[in-house]
Design an enzyme around this catalytic site. Structure first.
Site, mmCIF file in Angstrom:
data_model
loop_
_atom_site.group_PDB
_atom_site.id
_atom_site.type_symbol
_atom_site.label_atom_id
_atom_site.label_comp_id
_atom_site.label_asym_id
_atom_site.label_seq_id
_atom_site.Cartn_x
_atom_site.Cartn_y
_atom_site.Cartn_z
ATOM 1 N N ASN A 132 0.871 -1.172 0.000
ATOM 2 C CA ASN A 132 0.000 0.000 0.000
ATOM 3 C C ASN A 132 0.912 1.227 0.000
ATOM 4 O O ASN A 132 1.485 1.586 1.024
ATOM 5 C CB ASN A 132 -0.887 -0.043 1.258
ATOM 6 C CG ASN A 132 -1.875 1.102 1.309
ATOM 7 O OD1 ASN A 132 -1.839 2.008 0.479
ATOM 8 N ND2 ASN A 132 -2.757 1.066 2.289
ATOM 9 N N ARG A 192 -2.619 -2.191 -3.438
ATOM 10 C CA ARG A 192 -3.841 -1.419 -3.242
ATOM 11 C C ARG A 192 -3.767 -0.222 -4.191
ATOM 12 O O ARG A 192 -2.804 0.549 -4.163
ATOM 13 C CB ARG A 192 -3.912 -0.920 -1.806
ATOM 14 C CG ARG A 192 -5.081 0.003 -1.614
ATOM 15 C CD ARG A 192 -5.093 0.621 -0.249
ATOM 16 N NE ARG A 192 -6.296 1.414 -0.114
ATOM 17 C CZ ARG A 192 -6.354 2.562 0.540
ATOM 18 N NH1 ARG A 192 -5.281 3.045 1.127
ATOM 19 N NH2 ARG A 192 -7.482 3.211 0.621
ATOM 20 N N HIS A 197 -12.956 2.652 -0.179
ATOM 21 C CA HIS A 197 -12.955 1.627 0.882
ATOM 22 C C HIS A 197 -13.583 0.326 0.385
ATOM 23 O O HIS A 197 -14.096 -0.472 1.181
ATOM 24 C CB HIS A 197 -13.759 2.061 2.128
ATOM 25 C CG HIS A 197 -13.180 3.197 2.905
ATOM 26 N ND1 HIS A 197 -13.979 4.158 3.482
ATOM 27 C CD2 HIS A 197 -11.900 3.516 3.224
ATOM 28 C CE1 HIS A 197 -13.215 5.036 4.123
ATOM 29 N NE2 HIS A 197 -11.949 4.669 3.973
ATOM 30 N N ASN A 228 -10.745 6.950 10.305
ATOM 31 C CA ASN A 228 -10.506 8.389 10.186
ATOM 32 C C ASN A 228 -11.214 8.879 8.920
ATOM 33 O O ASN A 228 -11.878 9.912 8.925
ATOM 34 C CB ASN A 228 -9.000 8.657 10.158
ATOM 35 C CG ASN A 228 -8.706 10.110 10.448
ATOM 36 O OD1 ASN A 228 -9.423 10.780 11.194
ATOM 37 N ND2 ASN A 228 -7.670 10.621 9.822
ATOM 38 N N ARG A 275 -12.590 15.325 7.258
ATOM 39 C CA ARG A 275 -13.341 15.707 6.053
ATOM 40 C C ARG A 275 -14.793 16.021 6.409
ATOM 41 O O ARG A 275 -15.379 15.355 7.266
ATOM 42 C CB ARG A 275 -13.335 14.579 5.023
ATOM 43 C CG ARG A 275 -11.974 14.236 4.487
ATOM 44 C CD ARG A 275 -12.078 13.241 3.330
ATOM 45 N NE ARG A 275 -10.814 12.594 3.103
ATOM 46 C CZ ARG A 275 -10.612 11.285 3.141
ATOM 47 N NH1 ARG A 275 -11.625 10.453 3.360
ATOM 48 N NH2 ARG A 275 -9.421 10.793 2.932
ATOM 49 N N GLU A 296 -8.300 -5.249 5.308
ATOM 50 C CA GLU A 296 -8.112 -4.923 3.894
ATOM 51 C C GLU A 296 -6.927 -5.677 3.290
ATOM 52 O O GLU A 296 -6.966 -6.078 2.133
ATOM 53 C CB GLU A 296 -7.954 -3.402 3.739
ATOM 54 C CG GLU A 296 -9.289 -2.689 3.948
ATOM 55 C CD GLU A 296 -9.167 -1.193 4.138
ATOM 56 O OE1 GLU A 296 -8.832 -0.759 5.258
ATOM 57 O OE2 GLU A 296 -9.406 -0.457 3.177
HETATM 58 P P1 AMP Z 1 -8.793 3.770 11.133
HETATM 59 O O1 AMP Z 1 -8.736 4.863 10.106
HETATM 60 O O2 AMP Z 1 -9.717 2.675 10.790
HETATM 61 O O3 AMP Z 1 -7.429 3.290 11.573
HETATM 62 O O4 AMP Z 1 -9.436 4.448 12.455
HETATM 63 C C1 AMP Z 1 -8.730 5.425 13.198
HETATM 64 C C2 AMP Z 1 -9.694 6.101 14.162
HETATM 65 O O5 AMP Z 1 -10.343 5.122 14.992
HETATM 66 C C3 AMP Z 1 -9.020 7.030 15.174
HETATM 67 O O6 AMP Z 1 -8.837 8.328 14.629
HETATM 68 C C4 AMP Z 1 -10.001 7.042 16.322
HETATM 69 O O7 AMP Z 1 -10.961 8.078 16.115
HETATM 70 C C5 AMP Z 1 -10.711 5.717 16.227
HETATM 71 N N1 AMP Z 1 -10.374 4.787 17.308
HETATM 72 C C6 AMP Z 1 -9.334 3.927 17.371
HETATM 73 N N2 AMP Z 1 -9.354 3.251 18.529
HETATM 74 C C7 AMP Z 1 -10.439 3.670 19.215
HETATM 75 C C8 AMP Z 1 -11.013 3.365 20.498
HETATM 76 N N3 AMP Z 1 -10.469 2.449 21.284
HETATM 77 N N4 AMP Z 1 -12.144 4.010 20.849
HETATM 78 C C9 AMP Z 1 -12.698 4.932 20.039
HETATM 79 N N5 AMP Z 1 -12.213 5.265 18.840
HETATM 80 C C10 AMP Z 1 -11.090 4.658 18.437
#
Ligand code: AMP
Length: 403
Positions: free
Chosen positions: A12, A96, A185, A216, A246, A389
């Site tokens: 990636n 990816r 996604h 995020n 965003r 993914e």
């Molecule tokens: P991702 O882009 O899937 O890696 O998700 C990242 C986001 O998940 C972070 O910016 C957090 O807002 C959220 N996140 C990760 N761990 C937790 C947690 N234990 N509780 C709540 N939100 C979380």
């Protein structure tokens, strides 16, 4: 390909980063994983975890000039674990690729023509596709004899009907500039919708699922019998849900207003909507953990940001319920979806008439496994299904090269 070639390297590539995982598709085992970041800077860093041996994470710091040097460094780390990229056990490299336009509906064996087509799509993915092409060129350079496969973030959404994929603007203008809704996604929505069907003990063709990928970046999709019929991201990943940084949906006239009345340039508006909006724009934080902590301390800005986030999410659940007609499951995934019980509870609250209920006890359980959080009597299953993914890219890559 020899019959014992069962390993797939998943790459990636970002503009200054390279994430990788090496998987063995004989059993789905993850052999190694890592990340090279700040490529091209003095302070580049490679973090490598040798998962097969259970060894400690290893780090290298110091300048890594370009993606070629980064992949070379990764190859050296893998070779040190006895997993070198010159091994006959390596079947393919899966890349990816963010934007595959309308053309790429499935994983695709990479040829010069395919790279040219990914290049043609750069105007609709100016940040991502150039970096993905760099990754492809780098890997081809290192192993010219090995099959390279592109797995597109957009492919799963190419089954959307025209009624969902077209914006209601002048058709000639839209077609001349490739303006339509592509969605992103896709590997996650594909994987999670299939895993949700599995959790229900059904085939993907038998179920309708609303997938909420809340990381995020965040997107929702309506999946009917295994095929995507609508998704919340559009021409770019800016449309749809409120995200970490965003805005998601907004009146397009906001852009005109900012240009005419706030004197903002196109680049300034781009940066505002992609980097300084969403949760961070609303309350200064984009991490849901921090927002929940602030809410617990009585912070009103954080509480309002949370409410706006959940309100949009709920609107999409309702919209996709209507699009699907009948819903078997709503599946939460990615960082927020997998971890933030309050988001899941609030998004479904008040939807009992639609058959959607969350069991408070089940919702609080922390686990890395796919699981139901709705009570047994509920008409619609609510599930938490961790996304993967890399495994999906490796699975699609291996299926293509071993067929
Ligand atoms: P991702 O882009 O899937 O890696 O998700 C990242 C986001 O998940 C972070 O910016 C957090 O807002 C959220 N996140 C990760 N761990 C937790 C947690 N234990 N509780 C709540 N939100 C979380």
């Amino acid at each position: 390909m020899t019959s014992n070639a069962t390993r797939v390297l998943v790459l990636n590539s970002g503009s200054s980063s390279l994430k990788y995982q090496l998987l063995d598709m004989a059993d789905g085992a993850r052999l190694a994983a890592g990340l090279v970041e700040r490529i091209g800077e003095e302070t580049s860093r490679l973090a490598h975890t040798p998962l097969a041996s259970g060894g400690d994470k290893r780090e290298r710091t110091g300048p890594i000039a370009d993606h070629d040097a980064a992949l070379q460094a990764v190859a050296e780390e893998l070779a040190a674990d006895g997993l070198g990229l010159d091994s006959p056990e390596l079947a393919a490299i899966g890349h990816r690729v963010v934007h595959g336009g309308s053309e790429f509906t499935a994983p695709t064996l990479i040829t010069d023509e395919v790279v040219a087509e990914i290049e043609r799509l750069i105007p609709v993915a100016p940040l991502h596709n150039p970096a993905n092409i760099t990754g492809i060129r780098t890997a081809t350079h290192l192993r010219p004899d090995l099959p390279q496969v592109a797995v597109f973030d957009t492919a799963f959404h190419t089954t959307m009907p025209e009624s969902a994929a077209r914006y209601a603007i002048d058709t000639e203008t839209a077609d001349a500039h490739m303006i339509r809704r592509y969605g992103f996604h896709g590997t996650s929505h594909a994987y999670v919708s299939r895993e949700t069907a599995k959790l229900l003990g059904k085939a993907p063709e038998e179920v309708n699922v609303i997938v909420l990928h809340l990381g995020n970046g965040a997107s929702a999709s309506a999946v009917k019998g295994g095929r995507c019929v609508d998704t919340s991201m559009g021409l770019t990943p800016l449309e749809g849900l409120v995200m970490g940084t965003r805005s998601g949906d907004l009146d397009p006239a906001v852009l005109l207003h900012l240009s005419r009345n706030a004197g903002m340039s196109v680049d300034e508006i781009d940066s505002l909507l992609n980097k300084k909006s969403g949760l961070i724009g609303l309350c200064g934080d984009n991490d849901m953990r921090e927002i929940r902590r602030r809410i617990d301390e009585g912070d009103e800005r954080a509480a309002l940001a949370f409410d706006i986030y959940v309100h949009r999410l709920k609107k999409y659940i309702g919209a996709y319920y209507a699009v699907l007609g009948k819903v078997d499951a709503v599946a939460f995934t990615a960082g927020v979806g997998e971890n933030a019980a309050p988001v899941r509870e609030a998004a479904v609250a008040g939807l009992e008439e639609l058959g959607l209920v969350v069991d408070a006890g089940l919702n609080e359980i922390r686990s890395g496994e796919p699981r139901l959080i709705s009570p047994e009597y509920a008409r619609v299953a609510v599930a938490v299904v961790p996304t993967d993914e890399e495994l999906e890219i490796a699975t699609q890559t291996y299926a293509l090269v071993s067929s």
